[in-house]
Design a protein around this motif. Sequence first.
Motif, PDB file in Angstrom:
ATOM      1  N   ASP A  21     -12.864  31.294 -13.306  1.00 46.41           N
ATOM      2  CA  ASP A  21     -12.407  30.719 -12.108  1.00 46.41           C
ATOM      3  C   ASP A  21     -10.893  30.681 -11.904  1.00 46.41           C
ATOM      4  OD1 ASP A  21     -15.152  29.775 -11.886  1.00 46.41           O
ATOM      5  OD2 ASP A  21     -15.014  28.121 -12.553  1.00 46.41           O
ATOM      6  N   LYS A  84      -3.283  23.745 -12.409  1.00 48.25           N
ATOM      7  CA  LYS A  84      -4.498  24.493 -11.761  1.00 48.25           C
ATOM      8  C   LYS A  84      -5.570  24.158 -12.913  1.00 48.25           C
ATOM      9  CE  LYS A  84      -4.049  28.500 -10.063  1.00 48.25           C
ATOM     10  NZ  LYS A  84      -4.079  29.783  -9.431  1.00 48.25           N
ATOM     11  N   ASN A  87      -6.925  20.426 -12.907  1.00 49.97           N
ATOM     12  CA  ASN A  87      -7.472  20.260 -11.549  1.00 49.97           C
ATOM     13  C   ASN A  87      -9.078  20.670 -11.758  1.00 49.97           C
ATOM     14  OD1 ASN A  87      -5.671  18.539 -10.319  1.00 49.97           O
ATOM     15  ND2 ASN A  87      -4.404  20.247  -9.351  1.00 49.97           N
ATOM     16  N   TRP A  88      -8.978  21.997 -12.370  1.00 49.78           N
ATOM     17  CA  TRP A  88     -10.337  22.800 -12.504  1.00 49.78           C
ATOM     18  C   TRP A  88     -11.282  21.879 -13.290  1.00 49.78           C
ATOM     19  CZ3 TRP A  88     -12.803  24.311 -16.664  1.00 49.78           C
ATOM     20  CH2 TRP A  88     -14.026  25.172 -16.489  1.00 49.78           C
ATOM     21  N   LYS A  90     -11.034  18.468 -13.391  1.00 47.69           N
ATOM     22  CA  LYS A  90     -11.369  17.524 -12.643  1.00 47.69           C
ATOM     23  C   LYS A  90     -12.294  17.696 -11.354  1.00 47.69           C
ATOM     24  CE  LYS A  90      -7.448  15.154 -11.371  1.00 47.69           C
ATOM     25  NZ  LYS A  90      -6.401  14.652 -11.410  1.00 47.69           N
ATOM     26  N   SER A  91     -12.522  18.911 -10.933  1.00 50.31           N
ATOM     27  CA  SER A  91     -13.310  19.396 -10.031  1.00 50.31           C
ATOM     28  C   SER A  91     -14.818  19.097  -9.980  1.00 50.31           C
ATOM     29  CB  SER A  91     -13.127  20.991  -9.550  1.00 50.31           C
ATOM     30  OG  SER A  91     -13.909  21.567 -10.377  1.00 50.31           O
ATOM     31  N   THR A  92     -15.455  18.899  -8.835  1.00 47.60           N
ATOM     32  CA  THR A  92     -16.934  18.715  -8.960  1.00 47.60           C
ATOM     33  C   THR A  92     -17.697  19.854  -9.308  1.00 47.60           C
ATOM     34  OG1 THR A  92     -16.691  17.283  -7.058  1.00 47.60           O
ATOM     35  CG2 THR A  92     -18.841  17.759  -7.393  1.00 47.60           C
ATOM     36  N   ASP A  93     -17.325  21.126  -8.876  1.00 48.36           N
ATOM     37  CA  ASP A  93     -18.126  22.216  -9.321  1.00 48.36           C
ATOM     38  C   ASP A  93     -17.949  22.244 -10.831  1.00 48.36           C
ATOM     39  OD1 ASP A  93     -18.561  22.890  -6.867  1.00 48.36           O
ATOM     40  OD2 ASP A  93     -16.828  24.372  -6.668  1.00 48.36           O
ATOM     41  N   THR A  94     -16.697  22.084 -11.555  1.00 49.50           N
ATOM     42  CA  THR A  94     -16.586  22.166 -13.167  1.00 49.50           C
ATOM     43  C   THR A  94     -17.508  20.813 -13.698  1.00 49.50           C
ATOM     44  OG1 THR A  94     -14.717  22.821 -12.611  1.00 49.50           O
ATOM     45  CG2 THR A  94     -15.366  21.788 -15.038  1.00 49.50           C
TER      46      THR A  94
END
Length: 158
Positions: A21, A84, A87-88, A90-94
């Motif tokens: 990613d 980055k 934030n990755w 913390k992302s919903t996708d992760t």
Amino acid sequence: MAISFDYLDFFKKVNGQIKKDIGVSVVSESTIDKQNSFPFITFSVVNPHKDLGRTNAASVYFDIYVNYTAHSNNELEALTVGDKLRNWFKSTDTHYYLGEESGIFLVKLTDNMVINNLMSIGYDFRNQFTAVFRVNSPEINTGMTNIEKVTPPAEKEI
């Protein structure tokens, strides 16, 4: 008897997805190899098994503490890659990929810290934070068989 937790599989799932990613190499901090080209990310296990003091019948849950460090020979690039990466996480996708598909739950991220290292040849600018993951280690049958319902024989009439 408990099955040992597969740390190799854990890091393949997490770090493989980071590389896919974000597009930056992720290597163990203790890797003895030639230095990666900048930027890159290192990880180190701070606490491999923090017991939560609770279990259920099928699993033993525990936390794994991991430091992630973004490295670059450019200070702003190190800050950007570190941000980055944070934030990755913390992302919903992760959260969906790690939690729903892999059974790995991120429970905490610390704030980013700058830990630059002045080397004799050049600079290694670093941006680091700690991620805390909650995982489970399934248990296997201990060899005890289930007790089947037994119907007592009918009482004799007196």
